[in-house]
Design a protein around this motif. Structure first.
Motif, PDB file in Angstrom:
ATOM      1  N   ARG A  29     -51.603 -11.692  41.222  1.00 18.79           N
ATOM      2  CA  ARG A  29     -52.094 -11.668  39.841  1.00 18.79           C
ATOM      3  C   ARG A  29     -53.128 -12.780  39.618  1.00 18.79           C
ATOM      4  O   ARG A  29     -54.167 -12.559  39.000  1.00 18.79           O
ATOM      5  N   ARG A  70     -57.053 -12.322  38.775  1.00 18.32           N
ATOM      6  CA  ARG A  70     -57.662 -12.966  37.604  1.00 18.32           C
ATOM      7  C   ARG A  70     -58.932 -13.713  38.030  1.00 18.32           C
ATOM      8  O   ARG A  70     -59.979 -13.596  37.403  1.00 18.32           O
ATOM      9  N   LYS A  96     -46.406 -11.226  43.902  1.00 18.83           N
ATOM     10  CA  LYS A  96     -47.029 -10.653  42.701  1.00 18.83           C
ATOM     11  C   LYS A  96     -47.748 -11.741  41.898  1.00 18.83           C
ATOM     12  O   LYS A  96     -48.835 -11.517  41.372  1.00 18.83           O
ATOM     13  N   ASP A 132     -45.917  -1.908  36.768  1.00 12.10           N
ATOM     14  CA  ASP A 132     -46.467  -2.513  37.980  1.00 12.10           C
ATOM     15  C   ASP A 132     -46.283  -1.560  39.152  1.00 12.10           C
ATOM     16  O   ASP A 132     -46.326  -1.953  40.292  1.00 12.10           O
ATOM     17  N   VAL A 179     -53.076  -4.111  38.352  1.00 13.16           N
ATOM     18  CA  VAL A 179     -53.500  -5.363  37.706  1.00 13.16           C
ATOM     19  C   VAL A 179     -54.992  -5.328  37.374  1.00 13.16           C
ATOM     20  O   VAL A 179     -55.415  -5.788  36.313  1.00 13.16           O
TER      21      VAL A 179
END
Lengths: 182, 132
Positions: free
Chosen positions: A80, A84, A76, A115, A39
């Motif tokens: 994520r 971010r 996940k 992923d 990510v």
């Protein structure tokens, strides 16, 4: 992990049991780290910060899940979002520049296609030399020892270890570069 | 490579000192967050549990104050009607006596009954009063 184990673990997590959190941390640290490396596009520092934030958010917002798949999907999403936010924090100035540059671009960079760090590493293995790839695959995929690899190749143990160190370094660079590609 | 299990190659490539530190820090930070969450939850439960008692206590206090102010108002009104600006003194119950008994009690005083029968008033002449 079979579904009942996840159900029990997540219920204990939701109840705020410290032992359950330690267990969860031990079980999911590597998996989340690998996911966050993807990510964060190979930015290791950013991935580590996001990882810490992910564990904090899980501790605060944990809820029961009946199966591993649903729990992993939720993890996940949490990871994520943490990545971010960590990315935003770390690259505030870069984001400013990015916002200017985005005016010139038709669309934002797509999310990573995979992923799974394992699949990235598998792809990168093919970019090593035949000898290095054989050594890495022999050691890490087929489970041969250094002594066994030395016997197979006719090299010394030290030479095998030295080549493995070099091959791993190259493989890591290839993987990180691949992750950084848009 | 099965990414659902700890992966030796991944560990060899990415488990360095920084990752080790991140492992320890994330565990500590998570446990701290967990404790904070437990503390907050305990406080919420305590607040919810004590809320009815607090409400009841507030209502009781409110009613008690209202009753007290009503009683005080009645007392003030009645005492003002009798003797304004004087404290209320508890008196023994009134005992009715006959005229003869009254005169017997005051036999050493200069007294007189004035008025028509049934509407008489007892007058005490104070000998010590100046100018009398």
């Amino acid at each position: 992990m079979p579904p009942p184990a996840v159900a029990v673990l997540t219920r204990r997590l939701a109840n705020g049991e410290e032992a359950a959190f330690s267990e969860f941390h031990a079980l999911y640290f590597d998996r989340l780290h690998q996911f966050l490396l993807i990510v964060a596009r190979g930015r290791e520092q950013e991935a580590r910060e996001a990882l810490q934030e992910t564990f904090i958010r899980v501790a605060r917002k944990a809820r029961p899940f009946d199966d591993d798949e649903a729990f992993w999907c939720w993890l996940k999403a949490v990871a994520r979002n943490a990545a971010r936010d960590a990315g935003r924090k770390q690259t505030r100035y870069a984001a400013l520049l990015e916002s200017f540059s985005s005016l010139l671009r038709p669309a934002a960079a797509p999310l990573p296609r995979t992923d799974s760090l394992a699949s990235v590493l598998r792809d990168c293995l093919s970019e090593l030399t035949t000898e290095d790839r054989a050594l890495v695959e022999g050691k890490y995929l087929h489970g041969f020892t250094v002594a066994e690899l030395a016997r197979q190749t006719g090299l010394s143990d030290k030479a095998i270890e030295s080549r493995l160190v070099r091959a791993r370094g190259e493989l890591k660079t290839l993987a990180l570069n691949k992750l950084r590609q848009p | 490579m099965n990414h659902h299990q700890p992966d030796d190659l991944y560990r060899e490539l990415f488990h360095d000192e920084a990752t080790g530190a991140a492992r320890e820090q994330s565990l500590a930070a998570g446990l701290t967050a967990l404790r904070q969450k437990r503390r907050t939850r305990r406080m919420q439960v305590t607040a919810l549990a004590t809320l009815p008692a607090l409400l009841a206590a507030s209502l009781w206090t409110y009613h008690a104050q209202a009753d007290h102010s009503d009683t005080a108002a009645v007392k003030i009104a009645s005492s003002a009607a009798v003797r304004p600006s004087q404290p209320v003194i508890a008196l023994p119950p009134i005992e009715k006596i006959s005229d003869d008994e009254l005169l017997a009690l005051l036999q050493n005083e200069n007294i007189a009954l004035i008025g028509t029968p049934g509407h008489q008033e007892l007058v005490v002449f104070d000998a010590a009063a100046p100018g009398v």
